[in-house]
Design a protein around this motif. Sequence first.
Motif, PDB file in Angstrom:
ATOM      1  N   UNK A   2       0.858  -1.262  -0.027  1.00  0.00           N
ATOM      2  CA  UNK A   2      -0.015  -0.180  -0.095  1.00  0.00           C
ATOM      3  C   UNK A   2       0.931   1.203   0.026  1.00  0.00           C
ATOM      4  N   UNK A   3       0.507   1.997  -0.882  1.00  0.00           N
ATOM      5  CA  UNK A   3       1.317   3.449  -0.596  1.00  0.00           C
ATOM      6  C   UNK A   3       0.795   4.444   0.445  1.00  0.00           C
ATOM      7  N   UNK A   4       1.698   5.166   1.386  1.00  0.00           N
ATOM      8  CA  UNK A   4       1.075   5.892   2.289  1.00  0.00           C
ATOM      9  C   UNK A   4       1.124   7.174   1.854  1.00  0.00           C
ATOM     10  N   UNK A   5      -0.090   7.800   2.303  1.00  0.00           N
ATOM     11  CA  UNK A   5      -0.650   9.260   1.689  1.00  0.00           C
ATOM     12  C   UNK A   5       0.315  10.066   2.534  1.00  0.00           C
ATOM     13  N   UNK A   6       0.739  11.414   1.613  1.00  0.00           N
ATOM     14  CA  UNK A   6       1.387  12.392   2.560  1.00  0.00           C
ATOM     15  C   UNK A   6       0.160  13.616   2.649  1.00  0.00           C
ATOM     16  N   UNK A   7      -0.337  13.659   4.009  1.00  0.00           N
ATOM     17  CA  UNK A   7      -1.453  14.680   4.107  1.00  0.00           C
ATOM     18  C   UNK A   7      -1.013  15.989   4.822  1.00  0.00           C
ATOM     19  N   UNK A   8      -1.014  17.148   3.890  1.00  0.00           N
ATOM     20  CA  UNK A   8      -0.569  18.317   4.416  1.00  0.00           C
ATOM     21  C   UNK A   8      -1.654  19.073   4.879  1.00  0.00           C
ATOM     22  N   UNK A   9      -1.534  19.716   6.093  1.00  0.00           N
ATOM     23  CA  UNK A   9      -2.681  20.536   6.932  1.00  0.00           C
ATOM     24  C   UNK A   9      -1.574  22.018   6.995  1.00  0.00           C
TER      25      UNK A   9
ATOM     26  N   UNK B  43       4.021   1.748   4.590  1.00  0.00           N
ATOM     27  CA  UNK B  43       2.739   1.878   3.804  1.00  0.00           C
ATOM     28  C   UNK B  43       1.592   2.792   4.737  1.00  0.00           C
ATOM     29  N   UNK B  44       2.151   3.535   5.622  1.00  0.00           N
ATOM     30  CA  UNK B  44       1.522   4.280   6.429  1.00  0.00           C
ATOM     31  C   UNK B  44       1.427   5.893   6.182  1.00  0.00           C
ATOM     32  N   UNK B  45       0.144   6.459   6.475  1.00  0.00           N
ATOM     33  CA  UNK B  45      -0.055   7.670   5.914  1.00  0.00           C
ATOM     34  C   UNK B  45       0.594   8.686   6.891  1.00  0.00           C
ATOM     35  N   UNK B  46       1.004   9.765   6.622  1.00  0.00           N
ATOM     36  CA  UNK B  46       1.646  10.695   7.303  1.00  0.00           C
ATOM     37  C   UNK B  46       1.017  12.063   7.342  1.00  0.00           C
TER      38      UNK B  46
ATOM     39  N   UNK C 120       7.967  12.248  -3.081  1.00  0.00           N
ATOM     40  CA  UNK C 120       8.660  10.917  -3.005  1.00  0.00           C
ATOM     41  C   UNK C 120       7.834   9.767  -3.712  1.00  0.00           C
ATOM     42  N   UNK C 121       7.251  10.276  -4.674  1.00  0.00           N
ATOM     43  CA  UNK C 121       6.274   9.300  -5.394  1.00  0.00           C
ATOM     44  C   UNK C 121       5.181   9.024  -4.951  1.00  0.00           C
ATOM     45  N   UNK C 122       4.573   9.731  -3.916  1.00  0.00           N
ATOM     46  CA  UNK C 122       3.425   9.289  -3.089  1.00  0.00           C
ATOM     47  C   UNK C 122       2.150  10.215  -3.743  1.00  0.00           C
ATOM     48  N   UNK C 123       1.188   9.755  -3.183  1.00  0.00           N
ATOM     49  CA  UNK C 123      -0.155  10.486  -3.208  1.00  0.00           C
ATOM     50  C   UNK C 123      -0.084  11.696  -2.161  1.00  0.00           C
ATOM     51  N   UNK C 124      -0.166  12.921  -2.495  1.00  0.00           N
ATOM     52  CA  UNK C 124      -0.284  14.079  -1.717  1.00  0.00           C
ATOM     53  C   UNK C 124      -1.689  14.500  -1.496  1.00  0.00           C
ATOM     54  N   UNK C 125      -2.137  14.840  -0.404  1.00  0.00           N
ATOM     55  CA  UNK C 125      -3.273  15.375  -0.303  1.00  0.00           C
ATOM     56  C   UNK C 125      -3.110  16.435   0.707  1.00  0.00           C
ATOM     57  N   UNK C 126      -3.592  17.737   0.050  1.00  0.00           N
ATOM     58  CA  UNK C 126      -3.326  18.972   0.891  1.00  0.00           C
ATOM     59  C   UNK C 126      -4.703  19.613   1.365  1.00  0.00           C
ATOM     60  N   UNK C 127      -4.624  20.262   2.523  1.00  0.00           N
ATOM     61  CA  UNK C 127      -5.876  20.943   3.026  1.00  0.00           C
ATOM     62  C   UNK C 127      -5.513  21.998   3.572  1.00  0.00           C
TER      63      UNK C 127
ATOM     64  N   UNK D 221      -9.519   5.643  -0.405  1.00  0.00           N
ATOM     65  CA  UNK D 221     -10.157   4.712  -1.639  1.00  0.00           C
ATOM     66  C   UNK D 221      -9.689   4.958  -2.842  1.00  0.00           C
ATOM     67  N   UNK D 222      -9.336   6.245  -2.887  1.00  0.00           N
ATOM     68  CA  UNK D 222      -8.791   6.679  -4.397  1.00  0.00           C
ATOM     69  C   UNK D 222      -7.219   6.033  -4.432  1.00  0.00           C
ATOM     70  N   UNK D 223      -6.741   5.985  -3.244  1.00  0.00           N
ATOM     71  CA  UNK D 223      -5.564   5.262  -3.389  1.00  0.00           C
ATOM     72  C   UNK D 223      -5.576   3.824  -3.430  1.00  0.00           C
TER      73      UNK D 223
END
Length: 216
Positions: free
Chosen positions: A3-10, A95-98, A115-122, A189-191
């Motif tokens: 699983x690819x870990x997400x990078x979540x930016x707040x 495979x953990x989200x950060x 890092x080649x990962x899915x980034x989610x920014x909020x 789910x998208x990941x």
Amino acid sequence: MDRNGLLIILSSPSGAGKSTLARRLMDWDDGLRFSVSATTRSPRAGEIDGHHYHFTDSVTFRDLVAQGQMLEHAEVFGNLYGSPRGPVEAAMREGRDTLFDVDWQGGQQIRASALGRQVVSIFVLPPSMAELERRLRARGQDAADVIANRMEKARDEISHWAEYDYVLVNDDLDETEARLRTILNAERLRRDRQTGLGPFVQSLMTTERQQDDLGT
Ligand SMILES: Nc1nc2c(ncn2[C@@H]2O[C@H](COP(=O)(O)OP(=O)(O)O)[C@@H](O)[C@H]2O)c(=O)[nH]1
Ligand SMILES: Nc1ncnc2c1ncn2[C@@H]1O[C@H](COP(=O)(O)OP(=O)(O)O)[C@@H](O)[C@H]1O
């Protein structure tokens, strides 16, 4: 783990509520890793070294940057802040989200390195500038001049709102937390669609073909 870990930016202007929201998200989901930043700012009452921040001096901080140990770093309100690379890479291997609590400069650098990962920014907005100032005062952590400086810089931070995938107005805290959970659930789910479902779909199609071969 595949699983690819997400990078979540707040991000948000100071006082809009991102630390509170980050804490609530971490309590909700124990699979999520919080990226503990390094900073040269002095600890506030109640802040624990290694938990809220890694408190350090500017010489040590600059050394870490020179050694490539910071994923991103920036000067904010006259202090240095940065996200140590090691724990993020370890979370990615597992495979953990950060979750990152960083300013707009940090957001830009994480998106660029990714890092080649899915980034989610909020981006989190206050309901009004008056409420932002009220929250900074009510937090009771900063001197009047520090609060004045943060209010002065708030508009600069807000001007970057359009760089973010999601923008939330943090009026009611429970409601904002619920929206954050919705975002996280949908992005996971998208990941999974992108990384985990391929073999499963393939197996469904293969099963169908075998039935065709048997003339059923
Ligand atoms: N670029 C970057 N910004 C950070 C980092 N850690 C914290 N910040 C930002 O620095 C700003 C000030 O943080 P802080 O001193 O904890 O004050 P607060 O946001 O008012 O609680 C906030 O906008 C944070 O998001 C980091 O590692 N990198
Ligand atoms: N939705 C909200 N309504 C009222 N007060 C809030 C809300 N969100 C956060 N707060 C309060 O506002 C203050 C600033 O929040 P904090 O999470 O420290 O902001 P930031 O990390 O963005 O600087 C804290 O005292 C927090 O309890």
